[in-house]
Structures are given as structure tokens and as C-alpha cells.
Motif scaffolding. Structure first.
Motif, PDB file in Angstrom:
ATOM      1  N   TYR A 145       0.862  -1.171   0.000  1.00  0.00           N
ATOM      2  CA  TYR A 145       0.000   0.000   0.000  1.00  0.00           C
ATOM      3  C   TYR A 145       0.898   1.221   0.000  1.00  0.00           C
ATOM      4  O   TYR A 145       1.740   1.378   0.877  1.00  0.00           O
ATOM      5  CB  TYR A 145      -0.950  -0.059   1.216  1.00  0.00           C
ATOM      6  N   ALA A 146       0.706   2.081  -1.015  1.00  0.00           N
ATOM      7  CA  ALA A 146       1.625   3.184  -1.260  1.00  0.00           C
ATOM      8  C   ALA A 146       0.931   4.529  -1.179  1.00  0.00           C
ATOM      9  O   ALA A 146      -0.264   4.656  -1.447  1.00  0.00           O
ATOM     10  CB  ALA A 146       2.264   3.013  -2.636  1.00  0.00           C
ATOM     11  N   LEU A 147       1.706   5.520  -0.856  1.00  0.00           N
ATOM     12  CA  LEU A 147       1.252   6.905  -0.829  1.00  0.00           C
ATOM     13  C   LEU A 147       2.209   7.679  -1.731  1.00  0.00           C
ATOM     14  O   LEU A 147       3.422   7.657  -1.505  1.00  0.00           O
ATOM     15  CB  LEU A 147       1.287   7.449   0.601  1.00  0.00           C
ATOM     16  N   GLY A 148       1.652   8.302  -2.760  1.00  0.00           N
ATOM     17  CA  GLY A 148       2.513   9.023  -3.701  1.00  0.00           C
ATOM     18  C   GLY A 148       3.501   8.112  -4.399  1.00  0.00           C
ATOM     19  O   GLY A 148       4.615   8.519  -4.722  1.00  0.00           O
ATOM     20  N   GLY A 149       3.110   6.860  -4.619  1.00  0.00           N
ATOM     21  CA  GLY A 149       3.968   5.906  -5.318  1.00  0.00           C
ATOM     22  C   GLY A 149       4.979   5.203  -4.434  1.00  0.00           C
ATOM     23  O   GLY A 149       5.659   4.281  -4.870  1.00  0.00           O
ATOM     24  N   LYS A 150       5.106   5.611  -3.166  1.00  0.00           N
ATOM     25  CA  LYS A 150       6.089   5.005  -2.260  1.00  0.00           C
ATOM     26  C   LYS A 150       5.388   4.091  -1.263  1.00  0.00           C
ATOM     27  O   LYS A 150       4.455   4.501  -0.577  1.00  0.00           O
ATOM     28  CB  LYS A 150       6.869   6.087  -1.527  1.00  0.00           C
ATOM     29  N   VAL A 151       5.862   2.861  -1.180  1.00  0.00           N
ATOM     30  CA  VAL A 151       5.255   1.865  -0.300  1.00  0.00           C
ATOM     31  C   VAL A 151       5.371   2.303   1.154  1.00  0.00           C
ATOM     32  O   VAL A 151       6.441   2.687   1.620  1.00  0.00           O
ATOM     33  CB  VAL A 151       5.907   0.477  -0.500  1.00  0.00           C
TER      34      VAL A 151
ATOM     35  N   GLY B  12       4.440  -5.455   7.406  1.00  0.00           N
ATOM     36  CA  GLY B  12       5.656  -4.651   7.476  1.00  0.00           C
ATOM     37  C   GLY B  12       5.407  -3.210   7.082  1.00  0.00           C
ATOM     38  O   GLY B  12       4.467  -2.909   6.339  1.00  0.00           O
ATOM     39  N   PHE B  13       6.270  -2.345   7.586  1.00  0.00           N
ATOM     40  CA  PHE B  13       6.197  -0.921   7.284  1.00  0.00           C
ATOM     41  C   PHE B  13       7.545  -0.461   6.756  1.00  0.00           C
ATOM     42  O   PHE B  13       8.590  -0.855   7.269  1.00  0.00           O
ATOM     43  CB  PHE B  13       5.828  -0.125   8.547  1.00  0.00           C
ATOM     44  N   SER B  14       7.515   0.382   5.723  1.00  0.00           N
ATOM     45  CA  SER B  14       8.746   0.909   5.144  1.00  0.00           C
ATOM     46  C   SER B  14       9.193   2.148   5.926  1.00  0.00           C
ATOM     47  O   SER B  14       8.511   2.603   6.851  1.00  0.00           O
ATOM     48  CB  SER B  14       8.524   1.282   3.676  1.00  0.00           C
ATOM     49  N   ASP B  15      10.292   2.717   5.493  1.00  0.00           N
ATOM     50  CA  ASP B  15      10.780   3.938   6.130  1.00  0.00           C
ATOM     51  C   ASP B  15       9.877   5.138   5.846  1.00  0.00           C
ATOM     52  O   ASP B  15      10.013   6.183   6.469  1.00  0.00           O
ATOM     53  CB  ASP B  15      12.214   4.243   5.702  1.00  0.00           C
TER      54      ASP B  15
ATOM     55  N   LYS C 238       5.259   6.685   9.282  1.00  0.00           N
ATOM     56  CA  LYS C 238       5.576   7.617  10.371  1.00  0.00           C
ATOM     57  C   LYS C 238       5.283   6.954  11.717  1.00  0.00           C
ATOM     58  O   LYS C 238       4.405   7.375  12.462  1.00  0.00           O
ATOM     59  CB  LYS C 238       4.780   8.900  10.193  1.00  0.00           C
ATOM     60  N   LEU C 239       6.042   5.906  12.000  1.00  0.00           N
ATOM     61  CA  LEU C 239       5.871   5.157  13.237  1.00  0.00           C
ATOM     62  C   LEU C 239       6.978   5.452  14.251  1.00  0.00           C
ATOM     63  O   LEU C 239       7.075   4.781  15.276  1.00  0.00           O
ATOM     64  CB  LEU C 239       5.838   3.650  12.941  1.00  0.00           C
ATOM     65  N   ASP C 240       7.782   6.457  13.969  1.00  0.00           N
ATOM     66  CA  ASP C 240       8.946   6.764  14.803  1.00  0.00           C
ATOM     67  C   ASP C 240       8.581   6.912  16.282  1.00  0.00           C
ATOM     68  O   ASP C 240       7.621   7.585  16.627  1.00  0.00           O
ATOM     69  CB  ASP C 240       9.598   8.066  14.344  1.00  0.00           C
TER      70      ASP C 240
ATOM     71  N   TRP D 152      12.018   1.662  16.968  1.00  0.00           N
ATOM     72  CA  TRP D 152      10.597   1.309  16.876  1.00  0.00           C
ATOM     73  C   TRP D 152      10.433   0.112  15.962  1.00  0.00           C
ATOM     74  O   TRP D 152      11.306  -0.196  15.153  1.00  0.00           O
ATOM     75  CB  TRP D 152       9.755   2.484  16.389  1.00  0.00           C
ATOM     76  N   ALA D 153       9.306  -0.544  16.107  1.00  0.00           N
ATOM     77  CA  ALA D 153       9.019  -1.728  15.291  1.00  0.00           C
ATOM     78  C   ALA D 153       8.637  -1.315  13.876  1.00  0.00           C
ATOM     79  O   ALA D 153       7.924  -0.343  13.674  1.00  0.00           O
ATOM     80  CB  ALA D 153       7.890  -2.534  15.923  1.00  0.00           C
ATOM     81  N   ALA D 154       9.111  -2.078  12.906  1.00  0.00           N
ATOM     82  CA  ALA D 154       8.767  -1.840  11.504  1.00  0.00           C
ATOM     83  C   ALA D 154       8.144  -3.091  10.880  1.00  0.00           C
ATOM     84  O   ALA D 154       7.793  -3.088   9.713  1.00  0.00           O
ATOM     85  CB  ALA D 154      10.006  -1.427  10.717  1.00  0.00           C
ATOM     86  N   GLY D 155       7.998  -4.145  11.659  1.00  0.00           N
ATOM     87  CA  GLY D 155       7.386  -5.370  11.179  1.00  0.00           C
ATOM     88  C   GLY D 155       6.690  -6.093  12.317  1.00  0.00           C
ATOM     89  O   GLY D 155       7.166  -6.054  13.463  1.00  0.00           O
TER      90      GLY D 155
END
Length: 150
Positions: free
Chosen positions: A87-93, A111-114, A117-119, A124-127
Motif C-alpha cells: 500500500y503506497a502513498l505518492g507511489g512510495k510503499v 511490514g512498514f517501510s521507512d 511515520k511510526l517513529d 521502533w518496530a517496523a514489522g
């Protein structure tokens, strides 16, 4: 990674190579589509088709994750990313669902990409491992996705 214990690099696994090839095919297919609306509609159909191909336990979870993400964050555009629903926003996953079967894992992963905004401080967890998508898990997924795109 194969050979990690011996210190010798043996290259990508068969699953990793297949994911890279699937990603390249997806990029070529997307480039051939004409209008942005056509691209978006077909991308969602591609995601739904990929989910439909999954083994039952992964498929059930992926369907629920897809429903939660698309209802929580309608600005996120479904697309395939390395052969996984993403799932992407502005073309970025921003986030993706990886079935357990994809890399022969014992659990599926949200999973969450960089871009998400989960900082939280310096770590922090990214998966997140998923073994079942319960109503409680759906609430947590919705909260994470909402925060990821805020």
C-alpha cells in the motif's frame, strides 16, 4: 541468507530471486498501462489476485489486512511490491503484507517501510508477525496504519 553461518556468501535464495523477478515484471506491466485511473484499478486487481493465490491461512489474513488498510487509509493505493500486497502513498510503499509461504516462514508479516511515520525515539518496530487477524489485531493494524500515514 544462505551461507550466513559459514561466512561464505552463496547469493540470493530461490525465493528472493523469484520475488525480484516478480517485482521487475510488475514494473514492466505498470509501465504499459495508460491512464492513472487504469493503473490504479489494475494495481488493486493485481493485489486481489495475488491474495487469492495464497494458501488459505495466509489468504484469510491478507483479505482482512487489505480490508482494514483500505478502509482506514483510503489514500493508500494497493499495489504489488516484490510479489506482495503493498500500500503506497505518492507511489512510495508505506506498508505491506508478506505471507508466511513467501519465504517459508512460520508466520505472516505486516511490514512498514521507512515512509511510515511510526517513529518512537531512537528505536521502533517496523514489522509485526501475524498468525491470525482477530478483531483486536484489526484494531491494532488500523491504529498503526493511521499513524503511519499521519
Amino acid at each position: 541468507m544462505a551461507g550466513a553461518d559459514s561466512g561464505a556468501y552463496e547469493g540470493f535464495t530461490a525465493e528472493e530471486r523469484a520475488a525480484m523477478k516478480e517485482h521487475a515484471r510488475g514494473l514492466k506491466t505498470a509501465a504499459r498501462r495508460s491512464s492513472p485511473a487504469e493503473k490504479a484499478a489494475q494495481a488493486e486487481q493485481d493485489v486481489l489476485a495475488k491474495i487469492a493465490e495464497m494458501q488459505e491461512s495466509d489468504r484469510i489474513m491478507a483479505e482482512r489486512v487489505h480490508a482494514v488498510i483500505t478502509s482506514t487509509a483510503p489514500d493508500l493505493a494497493p499495489k504489488l511490491w516484490y510479489g506482495m500486497p503493498a500500500y503506497a502513498l505518492g507511489g512510495k510503499v508505506v506498508c505491506f503484507f508478506q505471507s508466511a509461504e513467501k519465504f517459508k516462514s512460520r508466520y505472516a508479516t505486516l511490514g512498514f517501510s521507512d515512509q511510515a511515520k511510526l517513529d518512537e525515539g531512537t528505536m521502533w518496530a517496523a514489522g509485526f508477525a501475524l498468525t491470525e487477524v482477530t478483531p483486536e489485531a484489526e484494531e491494532r493494524i488500523a491504529a498503526l496504519v493511521k499513524r503511519a500515514v499521519s
